[in-house]
Design an enzyme around this catalytic site. Structure first.
Site, PDB file in Angstrom:
ATOM      1  N   GLU B  61      -7.180  10.719  39.076  1.00 47.09           N
ATOM      2  CA  GLU B  61      -5.781  11.741  39.224  1.00 47.09           C
ATOM      3  C   GLU B  61      -5.934  12.523  40.483  1.00 47.09           C
ATOM      4  OE1 GLU B  61      -6.896  11.327  36.212  1.00 47.09           O
ATOM      5  OE2 GLU B  61      -5.059  10.490  35.145  1.00 47.09           O
ATOM      6  N   HIS B 130      -2.076  15.023  24.763  1.00 40.57           N
ATOM      7  CA  HIS B 130      -1.013  13.976  25.147  1.00 40.57           C
ATOM      8  C   HIS B 130       0.493  14.554  24.787  1.00 40.57           C
ATOM      9  CE1 HIS B 130      -4.335  11.377  25.713  1.00 40.57           C
ATOM     10  NE2 HIS B 130      -3.646  10.413  26.379  1.00 40.57           N
TER      11      HIS B 130
END
Lengths: 325, 326
Positions: B61, B130
């Protein structure tokens, strides 16, 4: 390298050394606030690398980036004005010592979160590939940056996308106050890790401007030919501590002495003598450098402070800072 | 084009429209190319635009967003995907320290026209790592624009504005909305960033919502209408720029305010909206303000537990009834 080219590199290094000395003195005079991270002793890396690059190549540097900004087109006057919080500063006095940037000449910034700029250089190299320009991106970073995640993410992504990016580690032996060897499992923190990411890792004497220019030139040609990224670890030493707060008392005296004898300016002077350049010619370069920096100090001192209204500009592309419509 | 389009398909449609009109728009992210995205929000982009413009990345990321930044600084308009908004934390340095500051700290020398897209929010039982609604994270950072569309047409129109923006935009697509449907956007549809929409008019209370919380007050308004309470629903669409003028104007008509946000009450955007109203619209109010927000806990897994901690129609109805009786 011929005598004319070497004399040019010598004079450039001399300007940087004197600018760093000026920054140091101005700090002691209370004219530079915050802190500074001087690169005196590391000039050969910035000057050698820059001389090997094209003017349109991209450079990303760290908070210890005065030498890179100066080597890539910033003037001593605009750098010192920035350090002294003047309106004429390189970044309008909004950046300071740790963020010297001159985008117009490809010096795309100095970043003070260690290692954060490595992915940016990968992105600039990706952009060059997408636009088909054969430009190169170079990230200069310290040995301390080799232990952050972004270092590895960057090397891997650059390798897997085969991008024209050059990772140049300025290994000055200390991660801030701590010997890099104490906190790193391999002796060459950058070069030893490059092969793990499938790219070459080389070591060069970072105080030898000729050796740096030759190495960067070769790796740059490789990258432009489409052969992908590489790592160059340049061994060097900072003359000052990590920052203004650090007298660097932790460094062994004989180590300091050894490295001060291996000074990039002295090395270049020795090479100039070998090439038959007379002392008066070298003294002429010294004098020009001295005059440039002296004028820069005076001009920066005479420059006005920034308009307070500037505090609320330059957040957005329209020049403003409004968060509401 | 079909009579309806899903929110999910609108994402790919919105990106494709911009890639067709501007060759500098490129996409990068995990699983976005051949796989079409884990949420199938980039389906068809690789086929239409090829691997030169749609790039699969490793799970990195920092490198994704950092590289997007470097590309944006040097002439491209990258659209980076961070798969789940929870993962923004993995590249938070770029969103908090690098991207939003570089223009300012270089004295305006550098422009960073990039979009970071990410799937936000809960309601689907993905568990604590999540499911977060993280738009409030970005709201703490000056220099980021924040878009969070609620309808397929807005997805397309706001993506157009975000990708064309010379400023960095964090674009929150809500997981719970991907399967929802709506009218397709007309050709050339652009929704200017910072323009809220009054999506239901009413005279009794203003419900301010964003993305996943827009359908909830609309449903609540239906229930409340049966009780004689007419709710006006404002879809903020963006947190930065914030369209406070539309909120204040609505409040001028209703005199009562409820914000409905999915992120935790602690530090949520509703607090910012409420503070602006307290500052500038206090005399418009005939009752205290209320915030319906996420509870200040990590998102639990079980549906029955998750429902306890994120906004629901019932929670909104309850708050509005209390306000109406004030």
């Amino acid at each position: 390298m011929d005598a004319t080219a070497l004399l040019d590199r010598y004079e450039r290094m001399n300007v940087i050394r004197r600018t760093e000395k000026a920054a140091h003195d101005l700090f002691l005079q209370g004219l530079v606030k915050g802190t500074t991270h001087l690169a005196a002793g590391q000039e050969a890396i910035a000057v050698g690398a820059s001389a090997a690059l094209r003017p349109d190549d991209y450079v990303f540097a760290t908070y210890r980036g005065h030498h890179h900004a100066l080597a890539r087109g910033a003037t001593p006057e605009e750098c010192l004005a920035e350090l002294m919080s003047r309106a004429t500063g390189l970044c309008k006095a909004k950046g300071g010592s740790m963020h010297l940037t001159k985008a117009a000449t490809g010096m795309l910034g100095s970043y003070a979160i260690v290692g954060s700029h490595l992915p940016m250089a990968v992105g600039a190299a990706w952009s060059a590939r997408l636009r088909g320009t054969e430009q190169l991106a170079v990230a200069f970073f310290g040995d301390g940056a080799t232990n952050i995640g972004a270092f590895h993410e960057s090397l891997n992504l650059a390798a897997v996308w085969k991008l024209p990016v050059l990772f140049v580690c300025e290994n000055n032996l200390y991660m801030e106050y701590t010997p890099i060897a104490d906190v790193t499992a391999v002796p060459r923190p950058a070069a030893d890790r490059a092969p793990a990411h499938g790219i070459p890792g080389e070591v060069v004497d970072g105080n030898d401007v000729v050796a740096v220019e030759e190495a960067v030139g070769r790796l740059a040609r490789r990258a432009r030919a489409g052969d992908g990224p590489s790592v160059l670890e340049a061994e060097t030493y900072r003359h000052f501590g990590h920052s203004r707060a650090d007298p660097a008392a932790y460094r062994p005296a004989e180590e300091v002495e050894r490295w001060l004898k291996h000074d990039p300016l002295d090395l270049a002077r020795g090479r100039l003598a070998e090439l038959g350049v007379g002392e008066e010619t070298v003294a002429g370069a010294d004098e020009r450098a001295r005059a440039v920096v002296e004028r820069a100090v005076e001009a920066a001192k005479a420059a006005p402070p920034p308009d307070p209204r500037e505090a609320l500009t330059d957040v957005w592309a329209d020049g403003g800072a409004a968060w509401r419509t | 084009m079909a009579d309806v389009i899903t929110y999910r398909d609108a994402v790919a449609e919105g990106i494709a429209r911009e890639m067709r009109r501007d060759a500098s728009v490129v996409c990068l992210g995990e699983d976005i190319a051949a796989a079409g995205g884990v949420f199938k929000t980039t389906t068809g982009l690789l086929e239409e635009f090829g691997p030169g413009r749609v790039w699969d990345t490793p799970i990195s990321e920092q490198a994704i967003v950092g590289a997007a930044m470097g590309a944006a600084m040097t002439g491209m308009r990258p659209v980076a995907e961070i798969m789940f908004s929870d993962f923004l934390a993995c590249c938070w340095d770029y969103l908090a320290n690098e991207i939003p500051k570089v223009r300012y700290m270089t004295g305006g020398q550098v422009t960073v026209p990039l979009v970071v897209r990410t799937a936000n929010g809960g309601g689907l039982g993905f568990g604590a790592q999540h499911s977060q609604a993280t738009e409030n994270w970005a709201l703490t950072v000056p220099g980021l624009k924040i878009a969070a569309p609620a309808t397929p047409a807005d997805v397309v129109g706001m993506l157009a504005a975000a990708i064309r923006s010379d400023d960095p935009v964090v674009f929150f697509e809500h997981k719970g909305l991907f399967a929802t449907k709506g009218p397709p956007p007309p050709p050339g549809h652009v929704v200017e960033l910072g323009r809220a929409a009054v999506v239901r008019e009413g005279a009794d209370v203003t419900l301010v919502a964003l993305a996943s919380t827009v359908p909830l007050p609309l449903k609540a308004a239906g229930v409340l209408a049966g009780e004689g309470i007419e709710a006006e629903v404002v879809d903020l669409r963006c947190l930065v720029p914030l369209d406070a003028a539309t909120v204040l104007a609505s409040l001028g008509r209703t005199s009562r305010l409820v914000t409905v946000e999915e992120n935790p009450y602690q530090g949520g955007w509703g607090a910012t909206v409420v503070s602006v109203v307290a500052d500038e619209g206090f005399t418009l109010l005939d009752a205290p303000v209320r915030r319906v927000a996420g509870e200040c806990v990590p998102l639990p897994f079980a549906d029955s537990l998750e429902e306890q901690v994120i906004p629901t129609v019932d929670k909104i109805v309850t708050e509005v009834r209390r306000l109406a009786a004030y």
